[in-house]
Design an enzyme around this catalytic site. Structure first.
Site, short mmCIF file in Angstrom:
data_model
loop_
_atom_site.label_atom_id
_atom_site.label_comp_id
_atom_site.label_asym_id
_atom_site.label_seq_id
_atom_site.Cartn_x
_atom_site.Cartn_y
_atom_site.Cartn_z
CE1 TYR A 245 -2.30 -3.34 2.16
CE2 TYR A 245 -4.06 -2.01 1.23
CZ TYR A 245 -3.62 -3.19 1.79
OH TYR A 245 -4.50 -4.22 1.96
CG HIS B 222 -8.37 0.39 -2.96
ND1 HIS B 222 -8.94 -0.67 -2.28
CD2 HIS B 222 -9.39 1.19 -3.32
CE1 HIS B 222 -10.25 -0.49 -2.23
NE2 HIS B 222 -10.55 0.63 -2.84
CE LYS C 26 -5.25 -5.54 -5.02
NZ LYS C 26 -5.71 -4.24 -4.51
#
EC number: 4.6.1.16
Lengths: 323, 121
Positions: A258, A266, A298
């Site tokens: 993070y 997020h 991601k």
């Protein structure tokens, strides 16, 4: 490196192979000052299945423990060895404090029983009489109506219907029983069990300030294998770059990375530390990492640890979006 | 031209013979990039540190050239090997595409960047 103004090292209580932090203040310190979040695992004995809202203790990941102790931000406590038998005097003091508490409880109960029942003021008395008269009138009206229609009024004088029509006798008997039964006797006294054993006078924490000391005592032996050392090195390298790290199980990696506190951000990356000799990775793993990362917005981060130089190199993997 | 030779063969021929272990993946990837992905200005670069030829070309709708490193699904890659690819090509690329070829000739492409590179929004 601890300076005169640095907070005291946080105690990490080792229970078996688990590293726990029990103090709420310590948990806050770990998160706000050291960017170590851990996972809350405390639940309620009466509702052990609920896992939406968990509390103390905080369970630390093994790499988090290693990092904190290496930087002298925490010490390890051998819980099993921290409770020597109380001295005779300590026991006497504890026993007499308990007896005193029982005596106090009995005095309070006697004081409660001696107190006269509350006296109703005139206004309250009048209202109560009106209420009871109204109830009686309503009941009489219902009885009259029932008699008109040829039915028997099944209520008893308090307006309560029996539970089952075909067992009026049993129901009536049950009602009688519950009215005639004496209330359960108050227990003689309550015993208070403190929620933390750290406040007992004979608690003497056996602490270890270095990983080496803990390892030779057999308390904490992580990391042992090369793969575990690679994980610790990768965790440290990511932490030193200012990231917050959380468990990566849900996304098929070692950690989530993070840019700030996980409560506010997020994660952008799922990180995996390569444990193989020379940091080998198979193309199939690249595909799996890349696909999963892209599907969850991601990128996957491969972390390779060079045992010789101690350096950690990073590669970000993403699906190419063509082909 | 020999009727039995694929038209693309000439472009990759020297590196197929030099690196026979990676010949299949280079050949498949080259053809896919050229015909299916329709990249332009293709050239094959010899990268001995990675033990294979690497494809450089321009993706459709882009201007700057990008690199595609072919590999086979059964290979075992290492981060040292990946670093070598980045370090030995000049100018040093920001990212490369890994073209992973499987035995049924399907290819999947994944983008590898050196360092911690955030995914685009």
């Amino acid at each position: 490196m601890s300076s005169p103004h640095a907070p005291a090292p946080v105690p990490i209580h080792i229970s078996g192979t688990q590293a726990l932090v029990w103090s709420v203040d310590d948990i806050a310190t770990l998160r706000t000052q050291h960017r170590i979040c851990g996972s809350l695992v405390g639940t309620l004995p009466a509702a052990a299945q609920q896992n939406v809202f968990l509390g103390v203790p905080l369970l630390l990941a093994r790499e988090e423990v290693v990092l904190l102790v290496e930087r002298q931000l925490a010490v390890l406590v051998d819980e099993r060895a921290s409770y020597p038998a109380p001295s005779a005097r300590q026991f006497q003091e504890w026993a007499s404090a308990r007896r005193e508490e029982v005596v106090q409880q009995q005095k309070q109960r006697e004081a409660r029983e001696r107190r006269p029942p509350p006296v109703l003021g005139e206004e309250a008395l009048r209202r109560r009489e009106e209420r009871e008269a109204r109830r009686e009138r309503e009941r009489a009206a219902r009885a009259a109506k029932a008699a008109e229609e040829g039915e028997e009024l099944l209520e008893d004088k308090d307006g309560v219907l029996p539970q089952e029509q075909d067992q009026p006798a049993a129901a009536a008997a049950a009602l009688d029983k519950s009215k005639g039964k004496a209330p359960e006797k108050d227990p003689a006294h309550w015993v208070t069990i403190p929620s933390s054993s750290l406040s007992l006078p004979w608690y003497t924490p056996r602490t270890y300030a270095t990983l080496a000391a803990a390892r030779s005592a057999g308390l904490w032996t992580y990391p042992t294998t090369r793969g575990e050392r690679a994980k610790c090195a990768a965790f440290r390298a990511l932490w030193e770059r200012g990231h917050y790290l959380g468990p990566g199980l849900k996304f098929g990696g070692d950690w989530l990375v993070y840019p700030g506190d996980p409560l506010r951000y997020h994660s952008h990356f799922v990180a995996t530390a390569l444990a193989g000799r020379d940091g080998t990775v198979r193309p199939m793993e690249v595909i799996a990492f890349g696909r999963l990362g892209t599907a969850t917005k991601k990128a996957h981060l491969l972390c390779g640890w060079d045992e010789g130089t101690g350096q950690v190199s990073f590669f970000s993997i993403e699906w190419a979006n063509f082909g | 031209m020999d009727a039995n030779v694929h038209p693309a063969f000439d472009a990759v021929k020297p590196l197929l013979t030099k690196y026979p272990a990676t010949a299949a993946s280079l050949y498949q990837t080259y053809n896919d990039i050229l015909h299916a992905q329709q990249w332009t200005d293709l050239e094959i670069i010899d990268v001995p540190q990675s033990g294979r030829g690497v494809i450089r070309g321009v993706k459709p709708k882009e201007e700057l050239p990008k690199l595609v490193v072919p590999c086979d699904l059964n290979e075992s890659l290492s981060l040292g090997w990946l670093s070598a690819v980045f370090d030995s090509i000049s100018p040093t690329p920001v990212e490369v595409y890994l073209g992973i070829v499987s035995s049924d000739s399907s290819i999947v492409y994944y983008r590898l960047s050196k360092g911690i590179v955030k995914p685009p929004m």
